[in-house]
Design an enzyme around this catalytic site. Sequence first.
Site, PDB file in Angstrom:
ATOM      1  N   SER A  11      45.544  35.196  47.485  1.00  0.00           N
ATOM      2  CA  SER A  11      45.572  36.357  46.594  1.00  0.00           C
ATOM      3  C   SER A  11      44.899  35.976  45.284  1.00  0.00           C
ATOM      4  O   SER A  11      45.324  35.028  44.621  1.00  0.00           O
ATOM      5  CB  SER A  11      47.020  36.797  46.340  1.00  0.00           C
ATOM      6  OG  SER A  11      47.634  37.223  47.530  1.00  0.00           O
ATOM      7  N   GLY A  68      44.554  38.034  42.599  1.00  0.00           N
ATOM      8  CA  GLY A  68      44.921  39.015  41.583  1.00  0.00           C
ATOM      9  C   GLY A  68      44.085  40.277  41.697  1.00  0.00           C
ATOM     10  O   GLY A  68      43.831  40.785  42.788  1.00  0.00           O
ATOM     11  N   ALA A  69      43.627  40.763  40.555  1.00  0.00           N
ATOM     12  CA  ALA A  69      42.861  42.012  40.531  1.00  0.00           C
ATOM     13  C   ALA A  69      41.512  41.883  41.235  1.00  0.00           C
ATOM     14  O   ALA A  69      40.897  42.886  41.601  1.00  0.00           O
ATOM     15  CB  ALA A  69      42.650  42.461  39.085  1.00  0.00           C
ATOM     16  N   GLY A 118      40.984  40.653  44.215  1.00  0.00           N
ATOM     17  CA  GLY A 118      41.102  40.923  45.644  1.00  0.00           C
ATOM     18  C   GLY A 118      41.741  39.779  46.391  1.00  0.00           C
ATOM     19  O   GLY A 118      42.488  38.971  45.810  1.00  0.00           O
ATOM     20  N   ASP A 143      53.982  39.209  48.528  1.00  0.00           N
ATOM     21  CA  ASP A 143      54.825  39.196  49.728  1.00  0.00           C
ATOM     22  C   ASP A 143      54.491  40.382  50.627  1.00  0.00           C
ATOM     23  O   ASP A 143      54.451  40.262  51.863  1.00  0.00           O
ATOM     24  CB  ASP A 143      56.302  39.222  49.326  1.00  0.00           C
ATOM     25  CG  ASP A 143      56.637  38.160  48.303  1.00  0.00           C
ATOM     26  OD1 ASP A 143      56.090  37.047  48.406  1.00  0.00           O
ATOM     27  OD2 ASP A 143      57.427  38.448  47.386  1.00  0.00           O
TER      28      ASP A 143
END
Length: 309
Positions: free
Chosen positions: A220, A222-223, A225, A252
């Site tokens: 992950s 964050g913003a 992708g 999660d």
Amino acid sequence: MILTVTPNPSLDRTYEVPALDRGEVIRATGERMDPGGKGVNVSRAVAAAGVRTLAVLPLGGAPGALVARLLDEQGIEVAPVRVTGQTRSNISVAEPDGTLTKINAPGPELTPAERESLLTTVGERSPGADWIACCGSLPRGLAPSWYADLVARCHAAGARIALDTSGPALLAALAERPDVVKPNAEELAGAVGRPLATVGDAVKAAEELRERGARAVLASLGADGQLLVDDSGTYFGSAHVDVVRSNVGAGDSSLAGFLIAGGAGPRALASAVAHGAAAVRLPGSAMPTPSDLSRTPSRSRPKSPWTAP
């Protein structure tokens, strides 16, 4: 069926406030209480998608009893391991701009007998599971090698393992070849010991984790992708989110989306992106339902390891 293992579950209280001003009396505009812990959140997201799940977790005291009750109310089967310490209680404060302040308690210290009972319970309840998702921090009393032991036992029983943890526990488990590991950007950087400035940097770091034993890496970012590196290739996925209400449990939810879509390849990545994007639009640690996903267009595509999104 997806079985989840949460060694350090929690009772999570989330308060929405106009602003977080230190030293002031703040009146919440909204509040919710949820069963917490990364594996618990995966089970909640799986159940919200209409897929069967079983949550294995140590529970103790009144907070533990409330966690079990809240999970039961959400239709989640629980396999509790009774412990003498009290399940921890965490607090999150969410501001309108998406800023989230979290206070996480350390949790109880598990005895050697409780530690072994947790491993035994996973082994007893794992037959028939399509995936076993082992998630979150380790409580006091569990050595960093505990996840490695769990992965080895589950693989010996023929199960597929998804691992979402960080630090020494992640590094120790890599030698047992978990089927997929799911770090966020900070955890991925910590695992390779250097900052990651671009998606290309993240790809290189994911490849290093694969060289050290991980069969696939779902990261992950964050913003920016999410990134998937597995035997079939390297893929990047993203989704547009107008307003972030809370990012609690978004990672999660992403892992849940990935596993219920098969746990491999671009289709599973697209499901992970959609679930994560839908989760950040919801309050507290609420998990998205299929109707939430319908408002979340997402895409995944092959990704050159040398370019930014």
